[in-house]
Design a protein around this motif. Structure first.
Motif, PDB file in Angstrom:
ATOM      1  N   CYS A  21       0.829  -1.213   0.000  1.00  0.00           N
ATOM      2  CA  CYS A  21       0.000   0.000   0.000  1.00  0.00           C
ATOM      3  C   CYS A  21       0.859   1.257   0.000  1.00  0.00           C
ATOM      4  O   CYS A  21       0.532   2.247  -0.640  1.00  0.00           O
ATOM      5  N   GLN A  22       1.969   1.207   0.717  1.00  0.00           N
ATOM      6  CA  GLN A  22       2.851   2.371   0.759  1.00  0.00           C
ATOM      7  C   GLN A  22       3.450   2.636  -0.608  1.00  0.00           C
ATOM      8  O   GLN A  22       3.519   3.781  -1.047  1.00  0.00           O
ATOM      9  N   SER A  23       3.843   1.590  -1.330  1.00  0.00           N
ATOM     10  CA  SER A  23       4.431   1.808  -2.651  1.00  0.00           C
ATOM     11  C   SER A  23       3.398   2.327  -3.632  1.00  0.00           C
ATOM     12  O   SER A  23       3.694   3.155  -4.470  1.00  0.00           O
ATOM     13  N   VAL A  24       2.149   1.866  -3.509  1.00  0.00           N
ATOM     14  CA  VAL A  24       1.096   2.363  -4.378  1.00  0.00           C
ATOM     15  C   VAL A  24       0.768   3.813  -4.033  1.00  0.00           C
ATOM     16  O   VAL A  24       0.599   4.655  -4.892  1.00  0.00           O
ATOM     17  N   SER A  25       0.714   4.136  -2.742  1.00  0.00           N
ATOM     18  CA  SER A  25       0.354   5.493  -2.350  1.00  0.00           C
ATOM     19  C   SER A  25       1.447   6.486  -2.718  1.00  0.00           C
ATOM     20  O   SER A  25       1.188   7.682  -2.772  1.00  0.00           O
ATOM     21  N   GLY A  26       2.662   6.022  -2.995  1.00  0.00           N
ATOM     22  CA  GLY A  26       3.720   6.914  -3.463  1.00  0.00           C
ATOM     23  C   GLY A  26       3.359   7.547  -4.792  1.00  0.00           C
ATOM     24  O   GLY A  26       3.761   8.663  -5.098  1.00  0.00           O
ATOM     25  N   HIS A  27       2.558   6.849  -5.583  1.00  0.00           N
ATOM     26  CA  HIS A  27       2.116   7.374  -6.877  1.00  0.00           C
ATOM     27  C   HIS A  27       0.936   8.322  -6.717  1.00  0.00           C
ATOM     28  O   HIS A  27       0.540   8.988  -7.655  1.00  0.00           O
ATOM     29  N   ASP A  28       0.390   8.348  -5.524  1.00  0.00           N
ATOM     30  CA  ASP A  28      -0.714   9.241  -5.208  1.00  0.00           C
ATOM     31  C   ASP A  28      -0.319  10.698  -5.432  1.00  0.00           C
ATOM     32  O   ASP A  28      -1.158  11.520  -5.784  1.00  0.00           O
ATOM     33  N   ALA A  29       0.953  10.994  -5.253  1.00  0.00           N
ATOM     34  CA  ALA A  29       1.419  12.378  -5.440  1.00  0.00           C
ATOM     35  C   ALA A  29       1.205  12.839  -6.880  1.00  0.00           C
ATOM     36  O   ALA A  29       0.876  14.007  -7.112  1.00  0.00           O
ATOM     37  N   VAL A  31      -1.211  12.043  -9.047  1.00  0.00           N
ATOM     38  CA  VAL A  31      -2.599  12.410  -9.299  1.00  0.00           C
ATOM     39  C   VAL A  31      -2.975  13.674  -8.524  1.00  0.00           C
ATOM     40  O   VAL A  31      -3.733  14.512  -9.003  1.00  0.00           O
ATOM     41  N   ARG A  32      -2.423  13.833  -7.343  1.00  0.00           N
ATOM     42  CA  ARG A  32      -2.716  15.040  -6.556  1.00  0.00           C
ATOM     43  C   ARG A  32      -2.176  16.285  -7.252  1.00  0.00           C
ATOM     44  O   ARG A  32      -2.853  17.318  -7.299  1.00  0.00           O
ATOM     45  N   VAL A  33      -0.982  16.196  -7.800  1.00  0.00           N
ATOM     46  CA  VAL A  33      -0.407  17.333  -8.529  1.00  0.00           C
ATOM     47  C   VAL A  33      -1.234  17.614  -9.779  1.00  0.00           C
ATOM     48  O   VAL A  33      -1.568  18.768 -10.072  1.00  0.00           O
ATOM     49  N   ALA A  34      -1.571  16.574 -10.516  1.00  0.00           N
ATOM     50  CA  ALA A  34      -2.367  16.755 -11.738  1.00  0.00           C
ATOM     51  C   ALA A  34      -3.712  17.395 -11.415  1.00  0.00           C
ATOM     52  O   ALA A  34      -4.150  18.319 -12.107  1.00  0.00           O
ATOM     53  N   CYS A  35      -4.352  16.942 -10.366  1.00  0.00           N
ATOM     54  CA  CYS A  35      -5.696  17.414 -10.018  1.00  0.00           C
ATOM     55  C   CYS A  35      -5.694  18.744  -9.273  1.00  0.00           C
ATOM     56  O   CYS A  35      -6.764  19.306  -9.019  1.00  0.00           O
ATOM     57  N   CYS A  44     -11.678  14.395  -8.922  1.00  0.00           N
ATOM     58  CA  CYS A  44     -10.574  14.190  -9.863  1.00  0.00           C
ATOM     59  C   CYS A  44      -9.615  13.113  -9.348  1.00  0.00           C
ATOM     60  O   CYS A  44      -9.271  12.179 -10.072  1.00  0.00           O
ATOM     61  N   ILE A  45      -9.206  13.265  -8.110  1.00  0.00           N
ATOM     62  CA  ILE A  45      -8.258  12.303  -7.524  1.00  0.00           C
ATOM     63  C   ILE A  45      -8.855  10.907  -7.529  1.00  0.00           C
ATOM     64  O   ILE A  45      -8.199   9.935  -7.921  1.00  0.00           O
ATOM     65  N   HIS A  46     -10.109  10.805  -7.123  1.00  0.00           N
ATOM     66  CA  HIS A  46     -10.764   9.495  -7.075  1.00  0.00           C
ATOM     67  C   HIS A  46     -10.888   8.867  -8.467  1.00  0.00           C
ATOM     68  O   HIS A  46     -10.616   7.683  -8.654  1.00  0.00           O
ATOM     69  N   SER A  47     -11.284   9.670  -9.456  1.00  0.00           N
ATOM     70  CA  SER A  47     -11.537   9.101 -10.787  1.00  0.00           C
ATOM     71  C   SER A  47     -10.260   8.863 -11.591  1.00  0.00           C
ATOM     72  O   SER A  47     -10.232   8.006 -12.466  1.00  0.00           O
ATOM     73  N   LEU A  48      -9.193   9.614 -11.295  1.00  0.00           N
ATOM     74  CA  LEU A  48      -7.970   9.482 -12.090  1.00  0.00           C
ATOM     75  C   LEU A  48      -6.835   8.737 -11.396  1.00  0.00           C
ATOM     76  O   LEU A  48      -5.798   8.497 -12.011  1.00  0.00           O
ATOM     77  N   ALA A  49      -7.017   8.364 -10.139  1.00  0.00           N
ATOM     78  CA  ALA A  49      -5.960   7.656  -9.406  1.00  0.00           C
ATOM     79  C   ALA A  49      -5.422   6.431 -10.151  1.00  0.00           C
ATOM     80  O   ALA A  49      -4.203   6.204 -10.149  1.00  0.00           O
ATOM     81  N   PHE A  51      -4.673   6.074 -13.066  1.00  0.00           N
ATOM     82  CA  PHE A  51      -3.783   6.470 -14.156  1.00  0.00           C
ATOM     83  C   PHE A  51      -2.430   6.982 -13.663  1.00  0.00           C
ATOM     84  O   PHE A  51      -1.575   7.361 -14.470  1.00  0.00           O
ATOM     85  N   SER A  52      -2.226   7.027 -12.356  1.00  0.00           N
ATOM     86  CA  SER A  52      -1.005   7.616 -11.792  1.00  0.00           C
ATOM     87  C   SER A  52       0.274   7.000 -12.332  1.00  0.00           C
ATOM     88  O   SER A  52       1.209   7.723 -12.683  1.00  0.00           O
ATOM     89  N   LEU A  53       0.335   5.700 -12.377  1.00  0.00           N
ATOM     90  CA  LEU A  53       1.564   5.038 -12.842  1.00  0.00           C
ATOM     91  C   LEU A  53       1.847   5.336 -14.311  1.00  0.00           C
ATOM     92  O   LEU A  53       3.000   5.531 -14.699  1.00  0.00           O
ATOM     93  N   ALA A  54       0.822   5.375 -15.118  1.00  0.00           N
ATOM     94  CA  ALA A  54       1.010   5.594 -16.553  1.00  0.00           C
ATOM     95  C   ALA A  54       1.238   7.071 -16.882  1.00  0.00           C
ATOM     96  O   ALA A  54       2.067   7.397 -17.728  1.00  0.00           O
ATOM     97  N   ALA A  55       0.522   7.959 -16.221  1.00  0.00           N
ATOM     98  CA  ALA A  55       0.578   9.382 -16.586  1.00  0.00           C
ATOM     99  C   ALA A  55       1.716  10.128 -15.904  1.00  0.00           C
ATOM    100  O   ALA A  55       2.267  11.070 -16.481  1.00  0.00           O
ATOM    101  N   LYS A  56       2.043   9.761 -14.695  1.00  0.00           N
ATOM    102  CA  LYS A  56       3.083  10.409 -13.892  1.00  0.00           C
ATOM    103  C   LYS A  56       3.001  11.927 -13.982  1.00  0.00           C
ATOM    104  O   LYS A  56       2.091  12.523 -13.459  1.00  0.00           O
ATOM    105  N   ARG A  57       3.933  12.558 -14.669  1.00  0.00           N
ATOM    106  CA  ARG A  57       3.974  14.034 -14.738  1.00  0.00           C
ATOM    107  C   ARG A  57       3.622  14.565 -16.127  1.00  0.00           C
ATOM    108  O   ARG A  57       3.901  15.721 -16.429  1.00  0.00           O
ATOM    109  N   SER A  58       3.024  13.753 -16.958  1.00  0.00           N
ATOM    110  CA  SER A  58       2.741  14.135 -18.338  1.00  0.00           C
ATOM    111  C   SER A  58       1.385  14.836 -18.456  1.00  0.00           C
ATOM    112  O   SER A  58       0.339  14.190 -18.324  1.00  0.00           O
ATOM    113  N   PRO A  59       1.379  16.145 -18.728  1.00  0.00           N
ATOM    114  CA  PRO A  59       0.104  16.857 -18.863  1.00  0.00           C
ATOM    115  C   PRO A  59      -0.783  16.276 -19.967  1.00  0.00           C
ATOM    116  O   PRO A  59      -2.009  16.232 -19.825  1.00  0.00           O
ATOM    117  N   SER A  60      -0.190  15.805 -21.057  1.00  0.00           N
ATOM    118  CA  SER A  60      -1.012  15.257 -22.144  1.00  0.00           C
ATOM    119  C   SER A  60      -1.661  13.937 -21.737  1.00  0.00           C
ATOM    120  O   SER A  60      -2.825  13.676 -22.070  1.00  0.00           O
TER     121      SER A  60
END
Length: 195
Positions: A21-29, A31-35, A44-49, A51-60
């Motif tokens: 859970c801790q490793s998964v929640s690390g990607h939570d950051a 989605v929080r930045v994106a949202c 936003c956070i709930h619906s897009l969480a 996608f965190s691993l795939a989208a990371k910091r990519s605005p597109s």
């Protein structure tokens, strides 16, 4: 013997679950930045969480995920409206508003598909025009959703309230997608080069 096996599995779960859970929640950051730019952050956070691993910091990628989620939500609500119409439980003015709403949501879905098509073919050379097209598609979808709700102004009843709530959620998700597109536009065509 089966008790020991169950006990060992329980111990394994208790040891590893917090680490997983801790490793998964690390990607939570991500989605929080994106949202952070959206109006309905929790939604936003709930619906897009996912996608965190795939989208990371990519605005597109975040913009594409936002529109894809919106399409899914809109289709679910559209099916609800079609089913509601098929059941013929709404009468009078509400029935006419329902028929208009079905058409409006269908138009909104078409507009959302148009936006997703643009996002799938982003180009640095036509980026500005594409951003204008995206905002037009998403704004039109929001207008369609608003028009749907306008027909039920002053309407009462459990089904009308449920319908309003469902369409309102789609409008909020669409608003979030538009905010993510605006974030992409602000990031500029250079953001397309990011992994």
């Amino acid at each position: 013997m089966p008790r020991n096996s169950l006990f060992l599995r329980l111990i394994w779960l208790l040891v590893w679950l917090p680490l997983i859970c801790q490793s998964v929640s690390g990607h939570d950051a991500y989605v929080r930045v994106a949202c952070s730019v959206t109006r309905y952050k929790d939604l936003c956070i709930h619906s897009l969480a996912p996608f965190s691993l795939a989208a990371k910091r990519s605005p597109s990628k975040w913009a594409r995920a936002g529109v894809a989620v919106t399409i899914t939500e809109a289709k679910i609500v559209s099916q609800f409206l079609v089913d509601l119409n098929r059941n013929r439980t709404m009468r009078g003015r509400n029935r006419g508003a329902l028929l208009d709403c079905v058409e409006c949501l269908s138009d909104a879905i078409d507009n959302l598909h148009g936006a997703l098509g643009v996002l799938r073919n982003l180009s640095g050379t036509t980026f500005e025009d594409q951003m204008e097209d995206l905002t037009t598609w998403l704004s039109a979808a929001m207008t369609d959703q608003g028009t749907c709700l306008d027909g039920f102004e002053g309407g009462k009843g459990t089904q009308v309230e449920l319908l309003r709530n469902k369409v309102s959620v789609v409008t909020c998700v669409t608003s979030n997608a538009l905010a993510l597109v605006i974030k992409l536009a602000t990031a500029g065509p250079e953001s397309l080069m990011e992994p």
